[in-house]
Design an enzyme around this catalytic site. Structure first.
Site, PDB file in Angstrom:
ATOM      1  N   SER A 118       0.948  -1.236   0.003  1.00 16.80           N
ATOM      2  CA  SER A 118       0.053  -0.149   0.190  1.00 16.80           C
ATOM      3  C   SER A 118       0.850   1.351   0.071  1.00 16.80           C
ATOM      4  O   SER A 118       1.676   1.344  -0.953  1.00 16.80           O
ATOM      5  CB  SER A 118      -0.908   0.005   1.258  1.00 16.80           C
ATOM      6  N   ASP A 164      -9.736  -5.650  -4.168  1.00 21.78           N
ATOM      7  CA  ASP A 164      -9.093  -4.814  -3.359  1.00 21.78           C
ATOM      8  C   ASP A 164      -9.901  -3.390  -3.564  1.00 21.78           C
ATOM      9  O   ASP A 164      -9.964  -2.687  -4.606  1.00 21.78           O
ATOM     10  CB  ASP A 164      -7.618  -4.081  -3.780  1.00 21.78           C
ATOM     11  N   HIS A 202      -7.431  -6.049  -0.047  1.00 19.98           N
ATOM     12  CA  HIS A 202      -6.140  -4.954   0.048  1.00 19.98           C
ATOM     13  C   HIS A 202      -5.129  -5.719   1.023  1.00 19.98           C
ATOM     14  O   HIS A 202      -4.209  -5.734   1.036  1.00 19.98           O
ATOM     15  CB  HIS A 202      -6.729  -3.620   0.468  1.00 19.98           C
TER      16      HIS A 202
END
Length: 275
Positions: free
Chosen positions: A96, A226, A255
Site C-alpha cells: 500500500s 481490493d 487489500h
C-alpha cells in the site's frame, strides 16, 4: 532485536532486525506499523533470510512528528535505515503506502543497494483522479478519510478493517476479530497528525518517474477485489512503468491479502526471490 536510528532531522525510527542472510526490508501501509508484517517476518526468517521492518515516522513506535509526513521524508528515512545497517543486495517489499515508499526510496536513494522489489496492493503510480489519471479515485474520497479521522479516529480505525481493508464486508467472508483489533491497535499507536498528513502523501504523490528509473526485477501483486487501492489504476499501471516487472492479479483477494492470504502471498514472493 529492535532498535532505533535517528534521522538528520532528529526523528527516531523504530525497526526490527532479525536473522542473517540476504536482507529483506518491509515497508508497511497506512496507518499501521512494522507489526503488520508478522506473517512475512516469521516466514522469511524461517527460510534463512535477514528480515528488517521499520515503523514509518509518525507511525507505531517511531517519533510522532508534526511535520515531514510526506513521501520525500519517508524515502529518506528508509535510506537512512539502509545506510545505518549497511544493507546491500536487499529485497524491498512494500504494501500500500509502503509500496510507494519502496518505489521512491529505490529510485531516489537505493538503486545500488537493491536487488529486487515487491509491491503488494501498492498506491503506485498515483491514486488520486486528475487530468493525467482519469480513472483514479476522486479527491472527495480522501477528503472523507480526513474528515472521519478528525471526527473520531478510534471509530474510523475500527470501520476500515471491519469492512473494506480485508474484504470482511463481502458476503460469506470469514471475519477475524483478532485481525480487526490488531489493525486498530497498530493504528492507534501512531500519531493523528502524521496519519492525517499521510493521506495526502499516499493519494497525491505521483510515482511515475520513480517507477521508470527502477530496472531491478519487480513483482507486482494485487487483489482484484481490493476496495482500498483499485488494481486497474494501480498494480496494472505500475507493472507497465517498471522496466522488468511480473504482474500477478489474485481473483477475489482484498487489500489486506498479505495477512488473510499470507500462505499464498509468501510462497509467491519466495519463488520470485529465488528465481
Amino acid at each position: 532485536m529492535s532498535r532505533k536510528i535517528v534521522t538528520k532531522d532528529g526523528v527516531e525510527i523504530f525497526y526490527k532486525d532479525w536473522g542473517k542472510g540476504q536482507p529483506i526490508v518491509f515497508s508497511h501501509g497506512w496507518p499501521l506499523s512494522s507489526d503488520d508484517w508478522d506473517a512475512q517476518m516469521l516466514f522469511f526468517l524461517d527460510h534463512g533470510y535477514r528480515v528488517i521492518a521499520h515503523d514509518r515516522r509518525g507511525h507505531g513506535r517511531s517519533t510522532q512528528t508534526a511535520d515531514g509526513n510526506d513521501m520525500d521524508h519517508y524515502a529518506a528515512d528508509l535510506a537512512a535505515l539502509t545506510e545505518a545497517l549497511d544493507l546491500r543486495n536487499a529485497i524491498h517489499i512494500g504494501h500500500s503506502t509502503g509500496g510507494g515508499e519502496v518505489a521512491a526510496y529505490v529510485a531516489r536513494h537505493g538503486l545500488e543497494r537493491t536487488a529486487k522489489i515487491v509491491l503488494i496492493g501498492a498506491v503506485t503510480p498515483i491514486m488520486v483522479k486528475n487530468a493525467n489519471n482519469p480513472d483514479g479515485t476522486p479527491i472527495e474520497v480522501f477528503d472523507g478519510f480526513r474528515k472521519q479521522l478528525v471526527a473520531n479516529r478510534a471509530q474510523f480505525f475500527l470501520d476500515i478493517p471491519s469492512g473494506p481493508f480485508y474484504g470482511f464486508n463481502r458476503p460469506g467472508a470469514t471475519v477475524s476479530e483478532g485481525i480487526i483489533r490488531n489493525w486498530w491497535r497498530q493504528g492507534m499507536m501512531g500519531g493523528t497528525k502524521a496519519h492525517y498528513d499521510c493521506i495526502k502523501a499516499f493519494s497525491e504523490t505521483d510515482f511515475t518517474e520513480d517507477l521508470k528509473k527502477i530496472s531491478q526485477p519487480a513483482l507486482v501483486l494485487h487483489g482484484d477485489d481490493d476496495q482500498v487501492v483499485p488494481y486497474k489504476d494501480a498494480g496494472v499501471l505500475a507493472a507497465k512503468l517498471l522496466k522488468n516487472s511480473t504482474l500477478k492479479i489474485y481473483p477475489g483477494f482484498s487489500h489486506g491479502m498479505a495477512t488473510v492470504n499470507a500462505d499464498v502471498i509468501n510462497a509467491d514472493i519466495l519463488a520470485f526471490i529465488k528465481s
